[in-house]
Design an enzyme around this catalytic site. Structure first.
Site, PDB file in Angstrom:
ATOM      1  N   GLY A   1     -54.070 -41.258  46.486  1.00  0.00           N
ATOM      2  CA  GLY A   1     -55.147 -41.972  45.816  1.00  0.00           C
ATOM      3  C   GLY A   1     -56.558 -41.569  46.147  1.00  0.00           C
TER       4      GLY A   1
ATOM      5  N   CYS B   1     -55.096 -31.474  15.814  1.00  0.00           N
ATOM      6  CA  CYS B   1     -55.425 -32.348  14.688  1.00  0.00           C
ATOM      7  C   CYS B   1     -55.366 -33.817  15.077  1.00  0.00           C
ATOM      8  CB  CYS B   1     -54.479 -32.059  13.533  1.00  0.00           C
ATOM      9  SG  CYS B   1     -54.654 -30.357  13.015  1.00  0.00           S
TER      10      CYS B   1
ATOM     11  N   TYR C   1     -53.390 -32.950  37.659  1.00  0.00           N
ATOM     12  CA  TYR C   1     -53.054 -33.618  36.400  1.00  0.00           C
ATOM     13  C   TYR C   1     -53.592 -32.854  35.199  1.00  0.00           C
ATOM     14  CZ  TYR C   1     -52.067 -37.127  39.904  1.00  0.00           C
ATOM     15  OH  TYR C   1     -51.589 -37.769  41.023  1.00  0.00           O
TER      16      TYR C   1
HETATM   17  N1  LLP Z   1     -47.857 -41.442  45.326  1.00  0.00           N
HETATM   18  C1  LLP Z   1     -47.470 -42.145  44.251  1.00  0.00           C
HETATM   19  C2  LLP Z   1     -46.352 -43.071  44.371  1.00  0.00           C
HETATM   20  C3  LLP Z   1     -48.148 -41.973  43.029  1.00  0.00           C
HETATM   21  O1  LLP Z   1     -47.762 -42.688  41.978  1.00  0.00           O
HETATM   22  C4  LLP Z   1     -49.217 -41.061  42.949  1.00  0.00           C
HETATM   23  C5  LLP Z   1     -49.930 -40.861  41.698  1.00  0.00           C
HETATM   24  C6  LLP Z   1     -49.580 -40.336  44.094  1.00  0.00           C
HETATM   25  C7  LLP Z   1     -48.881 -40.564  45.278  1.00  0.00           C
HETATM   26  C8  LLP Z   1     -50.704 -39.346  44.113  1.00  0.00           C
HETATM   27  O2  LLP Z   1     -51.909 -39.955  43.844  1.00  0.00           O
HETATM   28  P1  LLP Z   1     -53.293 -39.146  43.935  1.00  0.00           P
HETATM   29  O3  LLP Z   1     -53.513 -38.795  45.380  1.00  0.00           O
HETATM   30  O4  LLP Z   1     -53.162 -37.942  43.108  1.00  0.00           O
HETATM   31  O5  LLP Z   1     -54.292 -40.089  43.421  1.00  0.00           O
HETATM   32  N2  LLP Z   1     -52.588 -38.751  35.660  1.00  0.00           N
HETATM   33  C9  LLP Z   1     -53.606 -39.567  36.292  1.00  0.00           C
HETATM   34  C10 LLP Z   1     -53.256 -39.907  37.701  1.00  0.00           C
HETATM   35  C11 LLP Z   1     -51.927 -40.600  37.837  1.00  0.00           C
HETATM   36  C12 LLP Z   1     -51.546 -40.860  39.241  1.00  0.00           C
HETATM   37  C13 LLP Z   1     -50.136 -41.300  39.320  1.00  0.00           C
HETATM   38  N3  LLP Z   1     -49.651 -41.511  40.642  1.00  0.00           N
HETATM   39  C14 LLP Z   1     -54.927 -38.850  36.201  1.00  0.00           C
HETATM   40  O6  LLP Z   1     -54.970 -37.771  35.641  1.00  0.00           O
HETATM   41  O7  LLP Z   1     -55.951 -39.359  36.666  1.00  0.00           O
END
Ligand code: LLP
Length: 432
Positions: free
Chosen positions: A253, A359, A387
């Site tokens: 996160g 489109c 992402y």
């Molecule tokens: N652990 C779990 C259980 C998760 O669901 C996620 C991300 C992470 C770790 C990694 O989180 P990060 O460090 O990357 O914030 N597609 C979206 C983000 C979706 C995140 C989903 N879960 C975007 O492009 O902002």
């Protein structure tokens, strides 16, 4: 010699690994324009030095403390990227059998893999038990029951953590906030004690930890600490029931700079977390983190060529060759990504809508950007390492982009551009 331009070059989000020199945007020692010329566009380009630097910021923050970093590989699962993290000693947070297969394909260590996700299927549980993952982050009571059954059938014991939903507001975009009551993720903190009691009674399970993940692109430390406090209270209650846990997983996160955000540094988070653990006499506990975006986001850009500049009465459009199928974040989350010309120019600045060829009206990459560009120029869409490619699709029968990993003055094509054959693989016409 490159002509001197009057304008101040913008400051790339991925600095110091992405920077301007003599009017050209570089990644490490390579002009991005050279890569666009060699491989065409749209093209994802990553910097190995940036990946390593992001990893190092976690390593420095951890020092000698007991922390396992499990790269949230949903952010970028290219084999070259996960291989690099495996070599650096990373574990992996996976959410599917496909992601586990990728970890195994690069020789990653399954004993450093945590398996998250709300919808684990039987075959995925079997595959993960066979591989010997560190832990299943279980998100519901029915999942506990299924996992126990699968493990018993295989003559194995599944190590489990419960993913607890601590009901804290991560103060981020609603689509990427996951720790609130109304989200589908995790087991509500109020019923977690009962769920643990159930887990300890199931024959195929061994309770080893507790887990949460409250959201993504978080820039404040307070939501983490709120969640941590709730998890520590839960652990204290569990201890009274005789359940001792070996690790605490705070999820991923941590945010990055897309525009003018001040990201939360790993050292800030870890210092605060360990202070609390110390205060509760829990410094011996292993901490698990699952960062995705913060390890890869600013290590990548998406290169795209300007196909047309279209002037209408209302607006000026820069129509580029990358679309929402290549980078979905703007269309899906209204996400802001920086747009940089790969070669600076002196043409008059115009405020553009940067849009793709797909489109759909949602097919935009950036709104209202003042750019000095001409038809045929190459642009870099910034902060596309997380992402980006992983969320790309084939809509409008568009092959997904190629991916290049730069290493100093060297580079490697780590994924070929998809061809028409790739697009139709597995399809068949009806018999004649
Ligand atoms: N652990 C779990 C259980 C998760 O669901 C996620 C991300 C992470 C770790 C990694 O989180 P990060 O460090 O990357 O914030 N597609 C979206 C983000 C979706 C995140 C989903 N879960 C975007 O492009 O902002």
């Amino acid at each position: 010699m490159t002509p001197q331009t009057a304008q101040q070059p913008p400051v790339p989000a991925g600095q110091p690994h992405f920077y301007y020199k003599d009017g050209q945007l570089y990644v490490e020692s390579v002009p991005l324009a050279d890569l666009a010329k060699t491989y065409g566009t749209p093209l994802y380009v990553y910097s190995r030095a940036a990946l390593r630097a992001a990893w190092q910021s976690y390593a420095d923050a951890i020092g000698s403390r007991k922390v396992l970093v499990c790269f949230g590989m949903k952010a970028n699962s290219n084999l070259a990227i996960i291989d690099e993290f495996a070599r650096l000693g990373s574990g992996f947070d996976i959410v599917s059998g496909g992601e586990l297969a990728r970890v195994l394909a690069v020789g990653g260590d399954p004993s450093k893999v945590v398996f998250s996700g709300v919808g684990k299927q039987v075959w995925e549980m079997e595959q993960a038990l066979q591989a010997g993952v560190k832990c299943f982050n279980v998100e519901s009571v029915p999942e506990l029951q299924r996992l126990s059954e699968v493990a018993v059938r295989m003559g194995k014991i599944a190590p489990v953590s419960l993913r607890v939903n601590p009901d804290v507001d991560a103060q981020t975009h609603p689509y990427i906030s996951t720790g609130l009551k109304e989200n589908k993720f995790g087991i509500a903190i109020e019923v977690a004690l009962a769920a643990y009691a159930q887990a300890t009674r199931l024959p195929g399970l061994r309770v080893v930890g507790v887990d949460c993940h409250i959201g993504s692109q978080i820039t404040e430390v307070s939501p983490y600490l709120d969640a941590l406090d709730k998890l520590l209270d839960l652990m204290a209650a569990l201890k009274k029931e005789g359940v001792e846990l070996a690790h605490l997983d705070l999820g991923g996160g941590l945010g990055i700079r897309y525009d003018d955000e001040t990201p939360l540094a790993p050292v800030t988070l870890l210092t605060a977390v360990f202070e609390r653990l110390q205060a509760r006499g829990l410094a011996h506990l292993q901490l698990v983190l699952e960062p995705g975006r913060s390890l890869v986001g600013n290590a990548g850009v998406l290169l795209t060529d300007v196909q047309y500049l279209k002037h209408t009465e209302d607006r000026d459009f820069a129509i580029v060759d990358a679309g929402m199928n290549d980078l979905m974040r703007p269309a899906l989350y209204d996400a802001w990504h920086g747009v940089l010309p790969v070669v600076l120019s002196d043409v008059a600045p115009v405020v553009y809508e940067v849009v793709g060829p797909v489109c759909e009206s949602a097919d935009w990459l950036a709104h209202d950007r003042q750019l000095r560009i001409s038809q045929g120029d190459t642009l870099a869409i910034e902060s596309a390492g997380a992402y980006g490619f992983v969320m790309a699709g084939h809509y409008n029968s568009r092959g997904r982009p190629a991916e290049v990993l730069v290493d100093g003055s060297d580079w490697h094509l780590v994924r070929q551009r998809e061809t028409f054959e790739d697009l139709i693989r597995g399809e068949q016409m009806l018999p004649r």
